[in-house]
Design an enzyme around this catalytic site. Structure first.
Site, PDB file in Angstrom:
ATOM      1  CG  ASP A 196      28.841  94.498 130.491  1.00 16.97           C
ATOM      2  OD1 ASP A 196      30.054  94.765 130.379  1.00 16.97           O
ATOM      3  OD2 ASP A 196      28.058  95.213 131.133  1.00 16.97           O
ATOM      4  CG  ASP A 239      29.813  98.357 129.749  1.00 13.33           C
ATOM      5  OD1 ASP A 239      28.772  98.167 130.399  1.00 13.33           O
ATOM      6  OD2 ASP A 239      30.872  97.717 129.954  1.00 13.33           O
ATOM      7  CG  ASP A 272      25.182  97.331 130.734  1.00  6.00           C
ATOM      8  OD1 ASP A 272      24.178  96.598 130.662  1.00  6.00           O
ATOM      9  OD2 ASP A 272      26.000  97.285 131.679  1.00  6.00           O
TER      10      ASP A 272
HETATM   11  P1  GTP Z   1      33.490  93.912 132.587  1.00  3.45           P
HETATM   12  O1  GTP Z   1      32.141  94.257 132.046  1.00  3.45           O
HETATM   13  O2  GTP Z   1      33.455  92.750 133.492  1.00  3.45           O
HETATM   14  O3  GTP Z   1      34.517  93.771 131.521  1.00  3.45           O
HETATM   15  O4  GTP Z   1      33.999  95.149 133.469  1.00  3.45           O
HETATM   16  P2  GTP Z   1      33.514  96.645 133.371  1.00  3.45           P
HETATM   17  O5  GTP Z   1      34.547  97.478 133.982  1.00  3.45           O
HETATM   18  O6  GTP Z   1      33.098  96.993 131.974  1.00  3.45           O
HETATM   19  O7  GTP Z   1      32.270  96.640 134.352  1.00  3.45           O
HETATM   20  P3  GTP Z   1      30.745  97.050 134.125  1.00  3.45           P
HETATM   21  O8  GTP Z   1      30.261  96.721 132.757  1.00  3.45           O
HETATM   22  O9  GTP Z   1      29.992  96.465 135.260  1.00  3.45           O
HETATM   23  O10 GTP Z   1      30.735  98.598 134.328  1.00  3.45           O
HETATM   24  C1  GTP Z   1      31.226  99.478 133.355  1.00  3.45           C
HETATM   25  C2  GTP Z   1      31.044 100.878 133.812  1.00  3.45           C
HETATM   26  O11 GTP Z   1      29.666 101.190 133.910  1.00  3.45           O
HETATM   27  C3  GTP Z   1      31.646 101.081 135.189  1.00  3.45           C
HETATM   28  O12 GTP Z   1      32.484 102.186 135.163  1.00  3.45           O
HETATM   29  C4  GTP Z   1      30.489 101.368 136.081  1.00  3.45           C
HETATM   30  O13 GTP Z   1      30.797 102.370 136.985  1.00  3.45           O
HETATM   31  C5  GTP Z   1      29.420 101.807 135.134  1.00  3.45           C
HETATM   32  N1  GTP Z   1      28.134 101.357 135.664  1.00  3.45           N
HETATM   33  C6  GTP Z   1      27.688 100.101 135.770  1.00  3.45           C
HETATM   34  N2  GTP Z   1      26.465 100.078 136.327  1.00  3.45           N
HETATM   35  C7  GTP Z   1      26.148 101.363 136.572  1.00  3.45           C
HETATM   36  C8  GTP Z   1      25.033 102.007 137.122  1.00  3.45           C
HETATM   37  O14 GTP Z   1      24.074 101.387 137.529  1.00  3.45           O
HETATM   38  N3  GTP Z   1      25.074 103.371 137.170  1.00  3.45           N
HETATM   39  C9  GTP Z   1      26.122 104.074 136.709  1.00  3.45           C
HETATM   40  N4  GTP Z   1      26.108 105.380 136.765  1.00  3.45           N
HETATM   41  N5  GTP Z   1      27.204 103.498 136.217  1.00  3.45           N
HETATM   42  C10 GTP Z   1      27.216 102.171 136.141  1.00  3.45           C
HETATM   43 MN    MN Z   2      31.453  96.044 131.088  1.00  3.71          MN
HETATM   44 MN    MN Z   3      28.155  97.045 132.119  1.00  3.84          MN
END
Ligand code: GTP
Ligand code: MN
Ligand code: MN
Length: 328
Positions: A188, A190, A258
């Site tokens: 995704d 972020d 996100d």
């Molecule tokens: P990919 O998206 O697969 O590239 O990996 P990513 O490291 O970006 O993972 P992800 O998008 O799932 O998460 C990104 C960051 O958002 C991470 O550091 C998570 O800790 C944070 N995060 C994701 N979901 C939540 C949540 O529900 N609450 C909080 N506080 N943080 C979140």
């Molecule tokens: Mn991510």
């Molecule tokens: Mn995410």
């Protein structure tokens, strides 16, 4: 001595937040296997085992070279018999397929499997009542399960930035998550949004969401839960990215995006939290903060003020770890 291979005995600090873990992984076959085991354990609600496998994988990722023999790992944390005792894989393909639908977690997938639903076709035919997010997730399943490239992330950043500044002048947006850690692709994209004047960011999220043209569907996080890192307003959404390069016959493709909004006073904490990595770096920060190695309460985690990530590390008594080295 001549003729004898030199084996390096590795030495590594206990917590991921004390280590530097770049994207260069010398032990990918081992860490891939451990990640799969972790995923399986989590899908089976065996959280303890899941965490143990994740921590073992995180530790192997940080090593400066490939492991040639078990003797090199002697005395390392996280690799005890407990964490490496392997049980047969019991999670099924159906669980992986169904939890791959946006808005569907392990519990829902298990319930459907018990009712005889094992794939998307059976789900569509079953007449199950889906919520809005799940309906969109099912509709855009293929798009959402295709990795997002850095170029796509940059294109989305430009669009979101425009939408955000059109509803609040001076608002700032930062790419977080895996892309901030330097990953070339992700599941995704972020973003963290703030405004340099405290309070001006309030009410921003609903306005951004109503700049409808690019948003398909969203699943909101809780408004303001009590815990510190989670108290930010967020929107987990499916984004309509125009002009997807590989499929010129289609006008757009769906991408998971996100969005998180934080007041400027909390920006550094939000940035650290949403940069991750989620599997090890962030959880280990909480373990590191406690005296006995068990995670410290989320609400006690950041009971101080900081204007930058550097200040947070300094306050915790940690050497600064740049985002590109937080890939544990
Ligand atoms: P990919 O998206 O697969 O590239 O990996 P990513 O490291 O970006 O993972 P992800 O998008 O799932 O998460 C990104 C960051 O958002 C991470 O550091 C998570 O800790 C944070 N995060 C994701 N979901 C939540 C949540 O529900 N609450 C909080 N506080 N943080 C979140
Ligand atoms: Mn991510
Ligand atoms: Mn995410």
């Amino acid at each position: 001595r001549a003729g004898e291979p030199e084996v390096e005995v590795f030495s590594v600090p206990s917590y991921a937040c004390q280590r530097r873990t770049s994207l260069e992984n010398h032990n990918a076959p081992l860490t891939d296997a451990l990640s799969l085991l972790a995923e399986n354990a989590e899908l089976n609600d065996e959280e303890g085992r899941g965490v143990a496998f994740r921590r073992a994988a995180a530790l192997l990722k940080t090593l400066p070279s490939a492991v040639m023999s078990a003797s090199q790992l002697r005395g390392l944390p996280c690799l005890g018999e407990h964490s490496l005792r392997v049980r047969p894989l019991t999670s099924s393909r159906s669980q992986l397929v169904l939890t791959g639908i946006f808005g569907v977690g392990a519990k829902t997938a298990d319930r459907w499997i018990r009712e005889g639903i094992h794939d998307l076709h059976q789900l569509r035919a079953s007449g199950q009542v889906l919520n809005r997010a799940q309906r969109a997730g099912l509709q855009h399943y293929a798009d959402i399960n295709q990795p997002v490239t850095r170029a796509e992330a940059d294109a989305i950043e430009a669009i979101v930035e425009k939408a955000v500044s059109s509803v609040l002048r001076g608002a700032q947006i930062v790419l977080t998550g895996g892309f901030r850690r330097g990953k070339p692709s992700g599941h995704d994209v972020d973003f963290l949004i703030t405004h340099p004047e405290e309070g001006r960011e309030e009410g921003l999220m609903p306005k951004v969401k109503t700049t409808r043209n690019s948003y398909l569907e969203s699943k909101d996080g809780p408004g303001r839960p009590p815990s510190n890192m989670d108290r930010f307003e967020r929107c987990l959404s499916i984004f309509k990215l125009p002009g997807a390069a590989e499929t010129p016959q289609r006008a757009w493709r769906a991408v998971r995006v996100d969005l998180v909004v934080s007041p400027i006073s909390q920006f550094a904490f939000a940035l650290l939290g949403w940069t991750g990595s989620k599997v090890s770096f962030r959880p280990d920060l909480r373990c590191y903060r406690s005296s006995d190695g068990s995670p410290v309460r989320q609400s006690l985690m950041f009971d101080f003020c900081a204007a930058s990530e550097e200040e947070i590390f300094a306050h915790l008594g940690l050497e600064f770890v740049p985002p590109s080295e937080r890939n544990a």
